[in-house]
Design a protein around this motif. Structure first.
Motif, mmCIF file in Angstrom:
data_model
loop_
_atom_site.group_PDB
_atom_site.id
_atom_site.type_symbol
_atom_site.label_atom_id
_atom_site.label_comp_id
_atom_site.label_asym_id
_atom_site.label_seq_id
_atom_site.Cartn_x
_atom_site.Cartn_y
_atom_site.Cartn_z
ATOM 1 N N MET A 1 0.672 -1.106 -0.145
ATOM 2 C CA MET A 1 -0.099 -0.003 0.129
ATOM 3 C C MET A 1 0.934 1.147 -0.110
ATOM 4 O O MET A 1 1.873 1.357 0.613
ATOM 5 N N ARG A 2 0.197 2.392 -0.928
ATOM 6 C CA ARG A 2 1.086 3.545 -0.795
ATOM 7 C C ARG A 2 0.826 4.317 0.579
ATOM 8 O O ARG A 2 -0.216 4.040 1.179
ATOM 9 N N GLY A 3 1.752 5.018 1.148
ATOM 10 C CA GLY A 3 1.509 5.405 2.406
ATOM 11 C C GLY A 3 2.892 6.547 2.744
ATOM 12 O O GLY A 3 3.558 6.849 1.912
ATOM 13 N N SER A 4 2.868 6.962 3.985
ATOM 14 C CA SER A 4 3.878 7.961 4.169
ATOM 15 C C SER A 4 5.218 7.177 4.301
ATOM 16 O O SER A 4 5.095 5.858 4.687
ATOM 17 N N ILE A 5 6.315 7.876 4.175
ATOM 18 C CA ILE A 5 7.480 7.062 4.062
ATOM 19 C C ILE A 5 8.459 7.902 4.980
ATOM 20 O O ILE A 5 8.794 9.007 4.938
ATOM 21 N N ASP A 6 9.350 7.279 5.874
ATOM 22 C CA ASP A 6 10.106 7.712 6.941
ATOM 23 C C ASP A 6 11.239 8.343 6.356
ATOM 24 O O ASP A 6 11.459 7.859 5.201
ATOM 25 N N GLY A 7 11.562 9.813 6.509
ATOM 26 C CA GLY A 7 12.547 10.457 6.172
ATOM 27 C C GLY A 7 12.567 10.970 4.645
ATOM 28 O O GLY A 7 13.001 11.887 4.129
ATOM 29 N N PRO B 1 3.386 14.037 -4.154
ATOM 30 C CA PRO B 1 4.215 14.695 -5.291
ATOM 31 C C PRO B 1 5.056 13.867 -5.666
ATOM 32 O O PRO B 1 5.426 13.678 -6.945
ATOM 33 N N ASN B 2 5.803 13.047 -4.712
ATOM 34 C CA ASN B 2 6.643 12.220 -5.109
ATOM 35 C C ASN B 2 5.840 10.974 -6.192
ATOM 36 O O ASN B 2 6.588 10.527 -7.041
ATOM 37 N N VAL B 3 4.788 10.446 -5.814
ATOM 38 C CA VAL B 3 4.110 9.645 -6.706
ATOM 39 C C VAL B 3 3.754 10.225 -7.930
ATOM 40 O O VAL B 3 4.134 9.947 -9.141
ATOM 41 N N LEU B 4 3.460 11.710 -7.947
ATOM 42 C CA LEU B 4 2.794 12.389 -9.187
ATOM 43 C C LEU B 4 4.108 12.775 -10.075
ATOM 44 O O LEU B 4 3.967 12.612 -11.508
ATOM 45 N N ASP B 5 5.390 12.873 -9.588
ATOM 46 C CA ASP B 5 6.767 13.026 -10.292
ATOM 47 C C ASP B 5 7.071 11.867 -10.973
ATOM 48 O O ASP B 5 7.658 11.764 -11.892
ATOM 49 N N CYS B 6 6.705 10.672 -10.531
ATOM 50 C CA CYS B 6 7.135 9.373 -11.080
ATOM 51 C C CYS B 6 6.046 8.467 -11.704
ATOM 52 O O CYS B 6 5.835 7.325 -11.577
ATOM 53 N N LEU B 7 4.742 9.064 -11.950
ATOM 54 C CA LEU B 7 3.546 8.577 -12.340
ATOM 55 C C LEU B 7 3.896 7.762 -13.628
ATOM 56 O O LEU B 7 3.258 6.707 -13.623
ATOM 57 N N PRO B 8 4.594 8.113 -14.649
ATOM 58 C CA PRO B 8 4.711 7.050 -15.854
ATOM 59 C C PRO B 8 5.200 5.802 -15.364
ATOM 60 O O PRO B 8 5.010 4.759 -15.905
ATOM 61 N N SER B 9 6.276 5.993 -14.245
ATOM 62 C CA SER B 9 6.859 4.716 -13.946
ATOM 63 C C SER B 9 5.833 3.631 -13.297
ATOM 64 O O SER B 9 6.035 2.418 -13.308
ATOM 65 N N TYR B 10 4.750 4.318 -12.738
ATOM 66 C CA TYR B 10 3.758 3.254 -12.139
ATOM 67 C C TYR B 10 2.909 2.447 -13.167
ATOM 68 O O TYR B 10 2.326 1.595 -12.867
ATOM 69 N N PHE B 11 2.867 3.104 -14.467
ATOM 70 C CA PHE B 11 2.081 2.370 -15.183
ATOM 71 C C PHE B 11 3.040 1.627 -16.455
ATOM 72 O O PHE B 11 2.523 0.981 -17.244
ATOM 73 N N ASP B 12 4.378 1.374 -16.132
ATOM 74 C CA ASP B 12 5.261 0.624 -16.464
ATOM 75 C C ASP B 12 5.612 -0.556 -15.919
ATOM 76 O O ASP B 12 6.182 -0.603 -14.684
ATOM 77 N N PRO B 13 4.877 -2.020 -16.075
ATOM 78 C CA PRO B 13 5.189 -3.117 -15.198
ATOM 79 C C PRO B 13 6.699 -3.327 -14.757
ATOM 80 O O PRO B 13 6.769 -3.916 -13.826
ATOM 81 N N ALA B 14 7.614 -3.073 -15.661
ATOM 82 C CA ALA B 14 8.869 -3.439 -15.246
ATOM 83 C C ALA B 14 9.196 -2.483 -14.017
ATOM 84 O O ALA B 14 10.321 -2.767 -13.390
ATOM 85 N N LEU B 15 8.838 -1.152 -13.877
ATOM 86 C CA LEU B 15 9.411 -0.236 -13.067
ATOM 87 C C LEU B 15 8.268 0.010 -11.686
ATOM 88 O O LEU B 15 8.944 0.583 -10.756
ATOM 89 N N ALA B 16 7.086 -0.405 -12.020
ATOM 90 C CA ALA B 16 6.111 -0.159 -11.012
ATOM 91 C C ALA B 16 6.629 -0.977 -9.549
ATOM 92 O O ALA B 16 6.966 -2.281 -9.510
ATOM 93 N N PRO B 17 6.255 -0.482 -8.262
ATOM 94 C CA PRO B 17 6.207 -1.339 -7.239
ATOM 95 C C PRO B 17 5.851 -2.629 -7.468
ATOM 96 O O PRO B 17 4.536 -2.555 -8.247
#
Length: 189
Positions: free
Chosen positions: A1-7, A43-59
């Protein structure tokens, strides 16, 4: 799940954007700093949004969810590389679904091994009319898969996969066997 990230710091902290009257207010600055921690992943997810739709790069968890969007033939037990490959190939597999090539590719993506497929159909041509019909008179499809260490669950999974990817009118059988130990060994020289 997406959520807050320490640091993870915010790229646009709220504190400096507050009116000047709050610049010296410790409570207000600490309050908005807490909001920065909560909002920073957005903003971090929005900056990396294209990576989320690439199965090789997405979490990996997002790649699994993406697989439900595109109808990937996965069951959640495949290793990460096979899952990512199945999600990436889903649209292509939908185009060739119901063909021998589509069935073979779906099984290969699910198990990592190409199956042996036999079918009753055939095609031929003849310069003379009334030639013999090719293939068998009754349609049938047989999918044989050889795995290093098969389990009963593998046959059930293959059954479901073939039922979904075969031509709709075609009766079928599946078989999963263990590969022979001699085939697994490489010759010593």
């Amino acid at each position: 799940m997406r959520g807050s990230i320490d640091g993870l710091g915010s790229s646009t902290p709220i504190g400096p954007m507050l009116p000047a009257v709050f610049a010296d207010d410790d409570l207000a600055l600490r309050f908005v700093a807490g909001l920065d921690d909560v909002i920073a992943p957005i903003p971090n997810v929005l900056d990396c949004l294209p990576s989320y739709f690439d199965p090789a790069l997405a979490p990996l968890d997002f790649a699994e969810w993406l697989g439900t969007w595109v109808g990937a033939e996965t069951d959640g037990t495949e290793p990460a590389p096979l899952l990512r490959a199945a999600v990436a190939a889903a649209a292509y597999l939908h185009r060739i679904r119901g063909t021998r090539r589509g069935l073979s590719e779906a099984v290969r993506l699910a198990f990592g091994v190409a199956p042996e497929i036999t079918e009753s159909g055939g095609a031929t041509w003849s310069a003379r009319p009334l030639g013999a019909f090719p293939g068998a008179p009754r349609p049938h499809l047989h999918v044989h898969l050889t795995l290093p260490a098969p389990t009963p669950a593998d046959e059930v999974r293959l059954e479901r996969l073939v039922a979904a990817a075969r031509p709709a009118h075609m009766p079928y059988t599946v078989q999963v066997t263990a590969s022979s130990p001699s085939a697994e060994r490489t010759p010593q020289r």
